[in-house]
Every structure is written in structure tokens, then in C-alpha cells.
Write an enzyme that holds these catalytic residues in place. Structure first.
Site: not given
Ligand code: IPE
Ligand code: IPE
Ligand code: MG
Length: 257
Positions: A26, A43, A137
């Protein structure tokens, strides 16, 4: 007979290196925002962290690495971001699978998949087939995955296969049909990006997993950061419901053997 020990039925052996690490990657969007870049740049950069963490896990002797890449709730994001993430996933599969195969890595994808297009689904099937017998792995990517979806689909498959079981179900019956029925439960869970929640990741399997949260955003996470998380794991006492004295006694008995 289940393939792996269940943390709720018996206290599993505690190993030095975590056998299975599960990560919520995240913070990509925030990493990009801090640099005045579009979210998708985060990303893209996150892919490099994936490469580095996979390499570090292989070197450390971790057997299973599970990465949450796209949740069943992430479909709620703006359409252009969702479409970018799908394309990135496809590109990653097309570009990286031969490298994974050369490194003897088995790739598994868990999740619903019904909303993926045919091309992506075919790439997933091909990648899994190509790497199926690799033994260094097991890298699992959770895409269109939700913990509740997993439990529901397992329940449905189980009842279809054994309608007679409805009166006398046990945990083992359900576990056999979960999407990750080939892996032991995670020893260590890591979430980057500062949030302290599970966000519908592996709800069943995290029952006794050690949880580790770091403020580091995923694109800034690296092999060293992974080692810090593993160090924190070493300092935990995994009691699985027992007392501290029981755990110590058991360890002494094992050392005598
Ligand atoms: C959780 O991250 C899902 C992934 C990393 C794929 P999110 O950024 O979507 O989670 P929430 O919505 O903040 O809980
Ligand atoms: C995690 O990073 C990737 C996915 C959920 C696909 P985020 O896109 O949730 O990044 P933040 O949380 O907005 O910084
Ligand atoms: Mg996020």
C-alpha cells in the site's frame, strides 16, 4: 489429511525464517502525490519494489510470498486507474514470467478473475502452467481478491462436492477449497503505507499470523526494509493460545533432541 498444520487445530512448529510472508503493498498513490506525479507513476514504481522483494525472499529462503495487488473493492476506483492497473498486470505477466521461470519460481494467481478480459485470463493460465513445477519460491499474486469472496467460494465448492457434509463440517473441509489451499498459513503479514487494517485480505489464513505495519510507502520499501520486518518477527513469541512457560519448555525439549 491436510497438507499443512492448521494454527487453530495444533500449535505449529516455530521456524527461524518465516515460511510464508503475506504483504499488502500500500501507498503507491501517496508516494506519487508527494512527488507531484500522477498516481499511476506510483504503481509503476511499485513494480520495482516487487522485483526486489521477490529476490530478497529467494535469498532468505522464504518458501511462500503472497502479494495483494488488487482487491475486490479496488474496482471502485476511477475507471482510468483500474484500466491502468489491469494493463500493468498484463504487461508484468508478459514480461516477467520467463524470468520467474528461469529462477525456478512458481507463480500462482488467486482471486475472482471473472471481470478480467480473456487475454489477461489466458496469460494467467499460461503463466501458472509454465511455472507449475518450480520449487524455489511460490509467489502468489492476489488480484481481484477478497477474503470474504474466498470463504464464500470455498463454502460453495465444498457444499457442491459434498452435499452430505452440511450437518458435520469442520475447518479442514473448508480449507481444502480456499484459493490458497496449496500454502501454509502466513507466518508474517506486512502492510506498508501506514494504515493498520486488513482490508479484506486473507481473512481465514491470518488467524495466528504475526502482524507488522510500517509507514514506509510501497515504492520506497526494499530488501533492507523487509529484513527489518523479519527482525521484528524474530522478537515475537508465538504462543498459539499456550502460556509463555509452555512455549519455553517445548523449545528446551526440542533443543535436547
Ligand atoms: C489494499 O489497499 C489493497 C491492495 C494493496 C491491493 P487499499 O489502498 O485498497 O486499501 P484501503 O481501501 O485503504 O483499505
Ligand atoms: C496500493 O497503493 C496499490 C493498490 C491498491 C492497487 P494505493 O494505490 O492504495 O496507494 P495509496 O494508498 O492511495 O497511497
Ligand atoms: Mg491504498
Amino acid at each position: 489429511m491436510a497438507l499443512f498444520q492448521s494454527s487453530t487445530r495444533t500449535a505449529p512448529a516455530i521456524l527461524q525464517v518465516p515460511r510464508h510472508i503475506a504483504i499488502i503493498m500500500d501507498g503507491n498513490g501517496r508516494w506519487a502525490k508527494q512527488r507531484f506525479l500522477p498516481r499511476i507513476a506510483g504503481h509503476q514504481r511499485g513494480v520495482e519494489t516487487v522485483r526486489e522483494v521477490v529476490k530478497a525472499c529467494r535469498e532468505l529462503g522464504v518458501e511462500y510470498l503472497t502479494l495483494f495487488a488488487f482487491s475486490s473493492e479496488n474496482w471502485r476506483r476511477p475507471a482510468d486507474e483500474v484500466s491502468f492497473l489491469m494493463q500493468l498486470f498484463l504487461k508484468m505477466l508478459q514480461r516477467e514470467v520467463s524470468k520467474l521461470h528461469e529462477n525456478n519460481i512458481r507463480l500462482k494467481i488467486i482471486g475472482d478473475r471473472s471481470r478480467f478480459d480473456d487475454n489477461l485470463n489466458q496469460c494467467i493460465v499460461d503463466a501458472e502452467q509454465l511455472t507449475a513445477d518450480n520449487g524455489s519460491l511460490t509467489l502468489t499474486v492476489a488480484a481481484d481478491y477478497g477474503g470474504r469472496w474466498d470463504i464464500m467460494q470455498a463454502m460453495q465448492t465444498m457444499l457442491q462436492k459434498h452435499p452430505d457434509l452440511a450437518g458435520g463440517l469442520n475447518e479442514e473441509d473448508l480449507e481444502a477449497h480456499l484459493a490458497m489451499n496449496y500454502a501454509p498459513e502466513p507466518d508474517l503479514f506486512i502492510r506498508t503505507g501506514g494504515e493498520q487494517r486488513i482490508s479484506n485480505f486473507l481473512l481465514w489464513q491470518l488467524a495466528y499470523t504475526e502482524l507488522y505495519f510500517t509507514d514506509t510507502l510501497w515504492p520506497a520499501f526494499d530488501g533492507e526494509a523487509l529484513k527489518l520486518a523479519i527482525q521484528s518477527y524474530y522478537a515475537r513469541e508465538r504462543r498459539f493460545g499456550r502460556t509463555s512457560d509452555q512455549v519455553l519448555n517445548e523449545r528446551m525439549q526440542d533443543e535436547k533432541k
